[in-house]
Design an enzyme around this catalytic site. Structure first.
Site, PDB file in Angstrom:
ATOM      1  N   SER A 125     -31.078 -48.365   4.174  1.00 36.18           N
ATOM      2  CA  SER A 125     -31.213 -47.971   3.091  1.00 36.18           C
ATOM      3  C   SER A 125     -32.221 -48.969   1.999  1.00 36.18           C
ATOM      4  O   SER A 125     -31.917 -50.189   2.228  1.00 36.18           O
ATOM      5  CB  SER A 125     -30.069 -47.611   2.029  1.00 36.18           C
ATOM      6  OG  SER A 125     -30.465 -47.367   0.657  1.00 36.18           O
ATOM      7  N   TYR A 149     -21.003 -49.475  -1.481  1.00 36.13           N
ATOM      8  CA  TYR A 149     -21.891 -48.556  -0.495  1.00 36.13           C
ATOM      9  C   TYR A 149     -23.150 -49.588   0.081  1.00 36.13           C
ATOM     10  O   TYR A 149     -23.397 -49.495   1.322  1.00 36.13           O
ATOM     11  CB  TYR A 149     -22.506 -47.358  -1.094  1.00 36.13           C
ATOM     12  CG  TYR A 149     -23.564 -46.875  -0.484  1.00 36.13           C
ATOM     13  CD1 TYR A 149     -23.707 -46.172   0.710  1.00 36.13           C
ATOM     14  CD2 TYR A 149     -24.841 -47.040  -1.037  1.00 36.13           C
ATOM     15  CE1 TYR A 149     -24.758 -45.585   1.182  1.00 36.13           C
ATOM     16  CE2 TYR A 149     -26.033 -46.499  -0.692  1.00 36.13           C
ATOM     17  CZ  TYR A 149     -26.313 -45.779   0.617  1.00 36.13           C
ATOM     18  OH  TYR A 149     -27.127 -45.417   1.168  1.00 36.13           O
ATOM     19  N   LYS A 153     -24.105 -51.358   3.783  1.00 36.35           N
ATOM     20  CA  LYS A 153     -25.525 -51.074   4.499  1.00 36.35           C
ATOM     21  C   LYS A 153     -26.121 -52.516   4.975  1.00 36.35           C
ATOM     22  O   LYS A 153     -26.495 -52.730   6.123  1.00 36.35           O
ATOM     23  CB  LYS A 153     -26.584 -50.583   3.572  1.00 36.35           C
ATOM     24  CG  LYS A 153     -26.185 -48.891   3.456  1.00 36.35           C
ATOM     25  CD  LYS A 153     -26.566 -47.941   4.762  1.00 36.35           C
ATOM     26  CE  LYS A 153     -26.404 -46.837   4.349  1.00 36.35           C
ATOM     27  NZ  LYS A 153     -26.319 -45.784   5.817  1.00 36.35           N
TER      28      LYS A 153
END
Ligand code: UFG
Length: 338
Positions: A125, A149, A153
């Site tokens: 992302s 989060y 990643k």
């Protein structure tokens, strides 16, 4: 036909990618635990692809179950989408995010290793760039994350980078998505969030269908053209094609770590999205300017030259197409895919 395992293949980006894989001559095999997707997606994918699609209802945290998939099928490559993805929830429940996102990735790589499966695409992302020093964002910009989060990643990107150094025969592609919106033209699959949406587009479509009263615009005092946040919205079908192009590239290249931004290269503000959506639905959309949302940045859009030069990736849909297809999906599924 080469088998490609798609973890999280019933989810929003995963399901569209399954269709793009079929178009590009691959045989997708889905693994999904249906924690954030409906099993009905599989029937719809079979209808759209006009062929059966093998699906295993398992959790990637269950290594034994994952191993069985590799025993039963010769897998050429894996596209790993499965993972939790809500920024706010990750701040509340960090351990749940580390547990789920990291363990599932480690299991995938270990099982691939045991079965000599050598191609992995990881669903990363633009969040890994944090607040960029300038826009557009290039792949070699410094990486910095601000929530659990995003940290999963980035940690996974780092784990995979270490892994390919130790295993040069293994190929990894890290695809950094900007803001995927839109839906397949059929309106049969699309973004189907549980509860009140966190993201802008599903929130807008739920206002348009009358489930929510108005859009809350998080701040109009950013240093952007109209003061609202600017993002690189990319049609999920373009993104889906980007995965197939990446697999094709992996079949023929000697590099073992590929990193690409997938976006359009164009920034649109929150008000741009609302106004484009007004054109798509044919009436005005009620909105209110409220305070900034914690953790948001002013501008985030990609430079996509690398993906164009090396993959031939170029987004073909514009913001209006994205709005129209999101609205089509919402109208055909007023209560989501139930
Ligand atoms: N926004 C609103 N109102 C809303 C929702 C969002 O004004 O109800 C604004 C946000 O402030 C932002 C823009 O709309 O300016 C887009 O917000 P989203 O929540 O749709 O998307 P984000 O850019 O915040 O985050 C998305 C993904 C993340 C990913 C990130 C990568 O949701 O998972 O892009 O850059 F990490």
């Amino acid at each position: 036909m080469k088998n490609v395992l798609v973890t999280g293949g019933a989810g929003y980006i995963g399901s569209h990618t399954v269709l793009a894989l079929v178009d590009y001559g691959y045989n997708p095999i889905i693994v999904d635990n249906f924690s954030n997707a409906s099993p009905k997606v599989i029937d719809r994918l079979e209808k759209l692809a006009n062929r059966p699609i093998k699906c295993y209802s398992i959790d990637c945290c269950d290594k034994k179950a994952l191993e069985q998939v590799f025993v039963e099928n010769e897998i050429f490559g894996v596209i790993h989408f499965a993972g939790y993805k809500a920024v706010g929830e990750s701040v509340q429940k960090p351990l749940m995010y580390y547990q789920n996102n990291l363990i599932s990735l480690l299991n995938v790589v270990e099982v691939m290793h045991e079965h000599n499966c050598l191609n992995l695409i990881f669903s990363s992302s633009a969040t890994v760039y944090g607040a960029p020093k300038s826009v557009p964002i290039y792949e070699d910009f410094p990486l910095h994350v601000t929530n659990p989060y995003g940290r999963t990643k980035l940690m996974i990107e780092e784990i995979l980078t270490d892994y390919v150094k130790a295993n040069p025969e293994f190929k990894v592609a890290l695809l950094r998505y900007f803001n995927p919106i839109g839906a397949h033209e059929s309106g049969l699959i699309g973004e189907d969030p549980n509860g009140i949406p966190n993201n802008l587009m599903p929130y807008i479509t739920q206002v348009c269908i009358g489930k929510l009263d108005h859009v809350r615009v998080f701040g109009n005092d950013y240093p952007t053209k109209d003061g609202t946040g600017v993002r690189d919205y990319v049609h999920v079908m373009d993104l889906a094609v980007g995965h197939s192009l990446t697999l094709k590239k992996m079949e023929n290249c000697s590099e073992n770590l590929l990193i690409y931004n997938l976006g359009t290269g164009k920034g649109s503000s929150v008000l741009d999205v609302i106004h484009e959506m007004e054109k798509a639905v044919g009436h005005s959309i009620k909105y209110e300017i409220v305070a900034r949302r914690a953790g948001d940045i002013a501008e985030c859009y990609a430079n996509c030259d690398k993906a164009y030069q090396e993959l031939g990736f170029k987004a073909k849909y514009n913001l209006f197409d994205m709005c129209k297809s999101s609205w089509n999906f919402q109208q055909k599924n007023p209560n989501g895919i139930k």
